[in-house]
Design a protein around this motif. Structure first.
Motif, PDB file in Angstrom:
ATOM      1  N   GLY A   1       6.902  -6.908   5.358  1.00  0.00           N
ATOM      2  CA  GLY A   1       6.028  -7.889   4.727  1.00  0.00           C
ATOM      3  C   GLY A   1       4.793  -7.308   4.076  1.00  0.00           C
ATOM      4  O   GLY A   1       3.879  -8.068   3.710  1.00  0.00           O
ATOM      5  N   ALA A   2       4.722  -5.984   3.916  1.00  0.00           N
ATOM      6  CA  ALA A   2       3.554  -5.372   3.284  1.00  0.00           C
ATOM      7  C   ALA A   2       3.340  -5.924   1.876  1.00  0.00           C
ATOM      8  O   ALA A   2       4.288  -6.166   1.133  1.00  0.00           O
ATOM      9  N   GLU A   3       2.093  -6.132   1.530  1.00  0.00           N
ATOM     10  CA  GLU A   3       1.751  -6.641   0.200  1.00  0.00           C
ATOM     11  C   GLU A   3       1.800  -5.508  -0.837  1.00  0.00           C
ATOM     12  O   GLU A   3       1.996  -4.346  -0.504  1.00  0.00           O
ATOM     13  N   ALA A   4       1.587  -5.900  -2.100  1.00  0.00           N
ATOM     14  CA  ALA A   4       1.779  -4.965  -3.205  1.00  0.00           C
ATOM     15  C   ALA A   4       0.892  -3.730  -3.097  1.00  0.00           C
ATOM     16  O   ALA A   4       1.343  -2.607  -3.362  1.00  0.00           O
TER      17      ALA A   4
ATOM     18  N   GLU B   1      -0.337  -2.176  -0.498  1.00  0.00           N
ATOM     19  CA  GLU B   1       0.161  -1.234   0.502  1.00  0.00           C
ATOM     20  C   GLU B   1       1.456  -0.575   0.031  1.00  0.00           C
ATOM     21  O   GLU B   1       1.677   0.616   0.250  1.00  0.00           O
ATOM     22  N   ARG B   2       2.294  -1.325  -0.641  1.00  0.00           N
ATOM     23  CA  ARG B   2       3.531  -0.739  -1.161  1.00  0.00           C
ATOM     24  C   ARG B   2       3.233   0.318  -2.215  1.00  0.00           C
ATOM     25  O   ARG B   2       3.946   1.326  -2.313  1.00  0.00           O
ATOM     26  N   ASP B   3       2.185   0.106  -3.002  1.00  0.00           N
ATOM     27  CA  ASP B   3       1.826   1.119  -4.001  1.00  0.00           C
ATOM     28  C   ASP B   3       1.368   2.400  -3.315  1.00  0.00           C
ATOM     29  O   ASP B   3       1.687   3.513  -3.771  1.00  0.00           O
TER      30      ASP B   3
ATOM     31  N   ASP C   1      -0.760   2.713  11.440  1.00  0.00           N
ATOM     32  CA  ASP C   1      -1.769   2.192  12.365  1.00  0.00           C
ATOM     33  C   ASP C   1      -3.051   1.841  11.635  1.00  0.00           C
ATOM     34  O   ASP C   1      -4.101   1.630  12.249  1.00  0.00           O
ATOM     35  N   GLY C   2      -2.993   1.761  10.312  1.00  0.00           N
ATOM     36  CA  GLY C   2      -4.168   1.472   9.513  1.00  0.00           C
ATOM     37  C   GLY C   2      -4.912   2.707   9.063  1.00  0.00           C
ATOM     38  O   GLY C   2      -5.781   2.628   8.189  1.00  0.00           O
ATOM     39  N   LYS C   3      -4.563   3.845   9.646  1.00  0.00           N
ATOM     40  CA  LYS C   3      -5.207   5.099   9.274  1.00  0.00           C
ATOM     41  C   LYS C   3      -4.275   6.009   8.496  1.00  0.00           C
ATOM     42  O   LYS C   3      -4.695   6.734   7.599  1.00  0.00           O
ATOM     43  N   ARG C   4      -3.008   6.008   8.875  1.00  0.00           N
ATOM     44  CA  ARG C   4      -2.033   6.819   8.152  1.00  0.00           C
ATOM     45  C   ARG C   4      -0.696   6.110   8.136  1.00  0.00           C
ATOM     46  O   ARG C   4      -0.434   5.222   8.952  1.00  0.00           O
ATOM     47  N   ARG C   5       0.126   6.493   7.169  1.00  0.00           N
ATOM     48  CA  ARG C   5       1.466   5.930   7.025  1.00  0.00           C
ATOM     49  C   ARG C   5       2.488   7.037   7.260  1.00  0.00           C
ATOM     50  O   ARG C   5       2.285   8.168   6.819  1.00  0.00           O
TER      51      ARG C   5
ATOM     52  N   LEU D   1       3.627  -2.067  -9.859  1.00  0.00           N
ATOM     53  CA  LEU D   1       3.998  -0.928  -9.010  1.00  0.00           C
ATOM     54  C   LEU D   1       4.940   0.020  -9.744  1.00  0.00           C
ATOM     55  O   LEU D   1       4.823   1.244  -9.627  1.00  0.00           O
ATOM     56  N   THR D   2       5.850  -0.549 -10.515  1.00  0.00           N
ATOM     57  CA  THR D   2       6.781   0.290 -11.274  1.00  0.00           C
ATOM     58  C   THR D   2       6.032   1.082 -12.343  1.00  0.00           C
ATOM     59  O   THR D   2       6.322   2.272 -12.569  1.00  0.00           O
ATOM     60  N   ALA D   3       5.058   0.445 -12.984  1.00  0.00           N
ATOM     61  CA  ALA D   3       4.261   1.144 -13.997  1.00  0.00           C
ATOM     62  C   ALA D   3       3.489   2.306 -13.375  1.00  0.00           C
ATOM     63  O   ALA D   3       3.383   3.391 -13.972  1.00  0.00           O
TER      64      ALA D   3
END
Length: 386
Positions: free
Chosen positions: A192-195, A197-199, A281-285, A317-319
């Motif tokens: 459910g991550a928003e745009a 975060e996905r970027d 955890d909000g600090k790293r992915r 995001l694609t751009a």
């Protein structure tokens, strides 16, 4: 939504003992078995799905599993009919004695690493993986075992850990039977991550893929699937040979040839880069679950990562993905390649599920049977052939 669970018990030699009374499990997902184990009247290891009935396969309804017990429970068990016939496609961890052997391997490996395990909890089992959490004084470790078609995951984690430390789970140990010990990654899976975060995930994956560019041939030599160009077309056609797919396969090779002309280089592809396969955890992915990975075109990952977003967010995001590749590779045309590969991505997804169906035993196919026609229909729409 919950599950009504029935456990059919066998002893370590595989001899049937009978079934426990049905009980309710709050979590609906069939492959998640931690609450199944906790709710049983005796200590069990869940081996595999025997059957399930639900309006949505894999979620809720009435589910029957085969489970192993070291000692028969004291209360009388009710007789039950269950097909316990051996099957050549059955995963080792789905056989009596399989979980115990895997846990024994893991605890021995942790002892050698100076990280002894004090508690072991089974968390998941299905046709794509079995997972346990092992806790000890040095913190939690995850034990994962995968079937043969995912065994290159350990190779990928080992190579990526050397070039992009911190972006993938730390591999502590692995063997030739699909077993892996992975250091704990704090946080939660980012379903459910928003745009935005996905970027950020896309930027992480871009850095990883640029770093992996020189490793492509080495990864293939080490067993990572080679799905570059015409090899992808051959694999897709073979996987979908038993399915009604000709309408979306026509022109596949020509489309892939045009994509190659766009100049974006092949590299390591995650293969299933949705936000749920990223932990933070909000600090790293950390990008997890590399069993679907292959060497091929990086556009497949951005097409997965943007799936389900509104068109404006997906386009943005694609751009950004295109801008990163234009900066990394002079003269390439990432915008064109994304549009060329968009329908191929849907065809590839259908082929992935078709390969799962061909590689697993019949009782487990309920998880994936609807996915092949769903992705073929999606590909037909994208190609204007629906």
């Amino acid at each position: 939504m919950s599950r009504t669970v029935t456990l059919v018990l066998v002893d370590p030699a595989g001899r049937p003992l009978g079934a426990l009374p049905p009980y309710e499990v709050p979590t609906p997902w069939w492959q998640e078995v931690d609450e199944v184990v906790q709710g049983a009247l005796v200590e069990v290891a869940v081996l595999r799905l025997l059957r399930g009935q639900s309006d949505q396969p894999g979620v809720g309804g009435a589910v029957t599993y085969l489970a192993e017990v070291a000692e028969p429970p004291a209360p009388p068990l009710r007789p039950v009919d269950a097909d316990l016939t051996p099957h050549p496609l059955r995963a080792p961890y789905a056989e009596p004695g399989g979980p115990a052997a895997t846990v024994a391997w893991a605890t021995a490996a942790l002892d050698e690493l100076g990280r002894p395990a004090k508690e072991v909890a089974q968390r998941r089992t299905w046709n794509l993986s079995a997972i346990w959490r092992l806790d000890g004084p040095h913190g939690p470790v995850w034990l994962k075992q995968v079937p043969g078609f995912f065994r290159h995951e350990a190779t990928v984690l080992r190579r990526l850990g050397a070039i992009t430390p911190g972006l993938v789970p730390t591999l502590l140990a692995a063997d030739d039977h699909g077993r892996m010990l992975l250091d704990h990654v704090p946080g939660e899976d980012r379903y459910g991550a928003e745009a935005a975060e996905r970027d950020a995930i896309a930027a992480d994956q871009h850095a990883l893929q640029v770093g992996a560019l020189p490793l492509a041939d080495d990864l293939v030599a080490a067993g990572v699937p080679d799905l570059r160009g015409v090899a992808l077309a051959r694999w897709i056609r073979a996987a979908l040979a038993q399915h009604d797919a000709e309408a979306v396969l026509s022109g596949l090779e020509a489309r892939l040839a045009r994509a190659r002309e766009c100049g974006v280089p092949d590299t390591l592809v995650h293969g299933d880069l949705h936000p749920g396969n990223v932990r933070s955890d909000g600090k790293r992915r950390v990008i997890i679950d590399w069993g679907d990975s292959f060497v091929g075109h990086p556009a497949f990952d951005i097409l997965t990562l943007t799936s389900g977003l509104p068109p404006d967010a997906s386009d943005a995001l694609t751009a950004a993905w295109c801008a990163r590749w234009r900066a990394a590779v002079s003269g390439c045309d990432p915008e064109r390649v994304v549009e060329l590969l968009r329908p191929v991505a849907a065809v590839r997804s259908a082929a992935v599920y078709a390969a799962f169906l061909a590689g697993i035993e019949p009782s487990e196919r309920v998880y994936h049977e609807a996915d092949v026609p769903r992705w073929l229909a999606r590909a037909a729409i994208l190609l204007g052939r629906g």
